[in-house]
Design an enzyme around this catalytic site. Structure first.
Site, PDB file in Angstrom:
ATOM      1  N   HIS A 193      20.349 -26.317 -41.301  1.00  0.00           N
ATOM      2  CA  HIS A 193      20.139 -27.127 -40.100  1.00  0.00           C
ATOM      3  C   HIS A 193      20.198 -26.299 -38.813  1.00  0.00           C
ATOM      4  CE1 HIS A 193      24.232 -27.302 -41.637  1.00  0.00           C
ATOM      5  NE2 HIS A 193      24.563 -27.060 -40.396  1.00  0.00           N
ATOM      6  N   GLU A 436      10.093 -31.246 -53.843  1.00  0.00           N
ATOM      7  CA  GLU A 436      11.143 -30.298 -53.462  1.00  0.00           C
ATOM      8  C   GLU A 436      12.167 -30.121 -54.581  1.00  0.00           C
ATOM      9  OE1 GLU A 436      13.202 -31.715 -49.950  1.00  0.00           O
ATOM     10  OE2 GLU A 436      13.099 -33.797 -50.612  1.00  0.00           O
ATOM     11  N   ASP A 460      14.235 -26.967 -49.980  1.00  0.00           N
ATOM     12  CA  ASP A 460      15.005 -27.378 -51.151  1.00  0.00           C
ATOM     13  C   ASP A 460      14.395 -26.863 -52.445  1.00  0.00           C
ATOM     14  OD1 ASP A 460      17.334 -28.900 -50.404  1.00  0.00           O
ATOM     15  OD2 ASP A 460      15.942 -30.276 -49.431  1.00  0.00           O
ATOM     16  N   CYS A 507       5.831 -28.626 -45.728  1.00  0.00           N
ATOM     17  CA  CYS A 507       6.622 -28.895 -44.529  1.00  0.00           C
ATOM     18  C   CYS A 507       7.970 -28.174 -44.503  1.00  0.00           C
ATOM     19  CB  CYS A 507       6.841 -30.403 -44.363  1.00  0.00           C
ATOM     20  SG  CYS A 507       7.861 -31.112 -45.660  1.00  0.00           S
TER      21      CYS A 507
HETATM   22  C1  PEP Z   1      12.538 -29.172 -47.402  1.00  0.00           C
HETATM   23  O1  PEP Z   1      13.429 -29.332 -48.251  1.00  0.00           O
HETATM   24  O2  PEP Z   1      11.744 -28.212 -47.415  1.00  0.00           O
HETATM   25  C2  PEP Z   1      12.382 -30.127 -46.295  1.00  0.00           C
HETATM   26  C3  PEP Z   1      11.370 -30.057 -45.467  1.00  0.00           C
HETATM   27  O3  PEP Z   1      13.361 -31.064 -46.128  1.00  0.00           O
HETATM   28  P1  PEP Z   1      14.775 -30.789 -45.440  1.00  0.00           P
HETATM   29  O4  PEP Z   1      14.740 -29.410 -44.825  1.00  0.00           O
HETATM   30  O5  PEP Z   1      14.985 -31.850 -44.456  1.00  0.00           O
HETATM   31  O6  PEP Z   1      15.703 -30.864 -46.622  1.00  0.00           O
HETATM   32 MG    MG Z   2      14.526 -31.202 -48.384  1.00  0.00          MG
END
Ligand code: PEP
Ligand code: MG
Length: 597
Positions: A193, A436, A460, A507
């Site tokens: 994060h 993911e 992930d 993403c």
């Molecule tokens: C990911 O896991 O790549 C994703 C985009 O979701 P987050 O980073 O919110 O887990």
């Molecule tokens: Mg994710």
């Protein structure tokens, strides 16, 4: 001059005083005894701390007032301010100071715990929730009483480089964005994060700086070089001049990139690529038009509720989503349903704490399906928004076909509920799955008939494929795109989606690494969703490559990734977690890309 080194999360330079953030607050302050003569002073200190907390809360409330999307959060602040004036609670604490002859901090903690436990035992869920509010308010009062314990990052005194051992997602939402020049942590990974926030704010970020919170002090002046992953403390004049020159050059570059906003995203040979934005709050949403994003490729809804003390109602959620849609402008919105669990914890949600391994616990869609009423509250808000905007619903952490089938059933029920209640809505929003998890990759052919689109979450996916926690510094070298399992997984998904003619987005954070653009394009990804600031950077990279070269590169990389001996990894010669640049395209011979098995 001291140089502390770590790993780049986001490039850029900044100079300013350091602010060391220590989130750890003593849960129970020591039960320190005082003499009878000290009692009046302790009571005065307690009253002053109440006044201080109240004015702090009012300041934060004012700050959120500008953020139209934060109705739920504003209500919480209001409730907290109200509690601060509760005469019964205040009297109990003052009596405790007098009768027990203990410090104000000890009395606040003791009385609050008695009250909170009484509330928590009550049948009435509303009163039971008061326990959470009470503990939260008392934590704030304790901070006011013992400022040495916690220096909040919500109100920095001046623009600062924030340094911390680690920062939790719930702390990140309090971050005083206007005064944060950069973030440096010891614990973290390139897809956690902190990384996501530094990129979304467009500020330099570094992680993996050993013992950083002990090696620097609040107030020390420092320079951060995000690209090189360096924090320079007690900087010499020569170094300062050099960094200022570099910062000026970067600023000029940033302005040149901004000029690309309205330029079409395409390769040198004219193949169109869609560049979309990942957003989490209204600040990110405002960057959607500013950075020329074609869509919102991922709206992480959980981020909008990180500071909420209870689950937001349908109406509160609708207000939040509307505000985001308004800020993002008239572009399609892919909104992901709550992705709770694992490292994503809300203030009011203690479930991950009760799991021995939250990364493998009830998370994402699994969690939503286990709590259908809460899930449908969100779905109803999304369906209502769908009547006003071009909305798509994205399901996180899908591991099986039944996850999608059952989620669709809940969408149908939610639509029916709205119909009966007479609310305008769009019942048939497109529904997609996040890819993911390894299982989602392996059942991709079975999933495809059940979805309208797919979105690959490499953050992930890499973590689960390679058994390497995305937030853990210790396994950072094991968290890499250049493992054949990861490359094959991406290629497999891209091919399956292409055959089924199902729209596909990538993403994860990788989408925004400009030096990865050729490889991702070559693997078959023509829609990329990233932190808004990265869009012009990726656009510029795209304009320099030809599709055929990108495909050749992907082919070679897939092949070569099998060859690298394991021993190289131990010597640290493999791609770093922020992947090494790929070979320049169009050259003859094998690419110099670093790979490993
Ligand atoms: C990911 O896991 O790549 C994703 C985009 O979701 P987050 O980073 O919110 O887990
Ligand atoms: Mg994710």
């Amino acid at each position: 001059m001291r140089t502390l080194t770590g790993i780049s999360l986001n490039a850029g330079y900044a100079e300013g005083p350091i602010f060391v953030f220590r989130p750890e607050m003593p849960v129970a302050p020591p039960r320190t005894a005082i003499s009878a003569s000290e009692v009046p002073a302790e009571v005065r200190t307690f009253r002053a701390s109440l006044a201080q907390t109240r004015s702090d809360l009012e300041l934060v409330q004012e700050k959120f007032a500008g953020n139209i999307d934060d109705v739920a959060i504003r209500n919480v602040f209001h409730a907290h301010i109200h509690l601060l004036t509760d005469p019964a609670w205040i009297d109990d604490i003052e009596r405790c100071i007098r009768d027990e002859r203990i410090t104000a901090a000890a009395a606040v903690h003791e009385v609050t715990e008695q009250w909170a436990q009484r509330f928590a035992r009550m049948e009435n869920p509303y009163l039971a929730e008061r326990a959470i509010d009470l503990r939260d308010v008392s934590r704030r009062v304790l901070i006011a009483l013992e400022p040495a314990c916690v220096l909040p990052i919500a109100n920095l005194a001046h623009p600062s480089i924030v340094v911390a051992r680690s920062v939790m997602p719930s702390d990140m939402v309090h971050l005083d964005r206007a005064n944060t020049l950069a973030i440096v942590t010891e614990e973290g990974g390139v897809a956690d994060h902190v990384a996501i926030v530094t990129r979304s704010m467009g500020i330099p970020g570094i992680t993996g700086v050993k013992d950083v919170a002990e090696k620097v002090h609040t107030g020390e002046r420092a320079i951060i070089d995000g690209k090189e992953g360096k924090l320079l403390v007690a900087v010499s004049k020569t170094a300062s001049r050099r960094y200022h020159a570099l910062a000026r050059r970067r600023e000029a570059e940033r302005q040149a990139l901004e000029a690309l906003r309205d330029v079409l995203a395409q390769t040198k040979d004219g193949h169109r690529v869609r560049l979309c934005a990942n957003i989490g709050d209204v600040n990110d949403a405002k960057l959607v038009p500013a950075m020329g994003a074609e869509e919102v490729g991922l709206f992480r809804t959980e981020l909008a509720f990180l500071t909420a003390q209870r689950h937001p109602s349908e109406v509160q959620q609708l207000a939040t989503y509307r505000a985001m849609a308004k800020a993002a402008g008239p572009v399609p919105l892919t909104i992901r349903t709550l992705d709770l669990g694992g490292d994503k914890m809300l203030a009011y949600d203690q479930e991950p704490l009760s799991e021995s391994n939250p990364l493998l616990g009830r998370r994402g869609i699994r969690r939503s399906l286990a709590e259908p009423r809460t899930f449908r509250r969100q779905l109803r808000a999304l369906l209502r928004l769908g009547a006003e905007h071009d909305v798509r619903v994205l399901l996180p952490m899908v591991v099986s076909v039944s996850d999608v089938v059952r989620a669709r059933e809940q969408i149908a029920i939610a639509a029916d509920e709205l119909y009966r209640a007479g609310h305008e809505h769009r019942p048939n929003l497109p529904v997609g799955a996040m890819i993911e998890t390894p299982s989602a990759v392996l059942i991709i052919d079975e999933l495809l008939p059940h979805v309208d689109f797919l979105s690959v979450g490499t953050n992930d996916l890499i973590q689960y494929l390679l058994v390497a926690d995305r937030t853990a510094a210790a396994v950072r070298d094991h968290y890499t795109l250049f493992h054949p399992a990861v490359l094959r997984a991406l290629h497999l998904v891209a091919q399956a989606a292409r055959t089924a003619q199902t729209p596909l987005t990538l993403c994860g954070e990788l989408a925004g690494f400009g030096d990865m653009t050729p490889l991702l394009l070559g693997l078959g990804f023509t829609t990329l969703s990233m932190a808004p600031h990265e869009i012009p950077v990726v656009k510029r990279h795209l304009a320099q490559i030809r599709l055929a070269d990108a495909e050749a590169l992907a082919h070679q990389t897939l092949r070569l990734s099998l060859r690298r001996p394991v021993a190289d990894e131990a010597r640290g010669e493999v791609a770093p977690s922020r992947p090494a640049p790929p070979p320049s395209l169009g050259q003859s011979g094998a690419p110099a890309v670093q790979t490993h098995l």
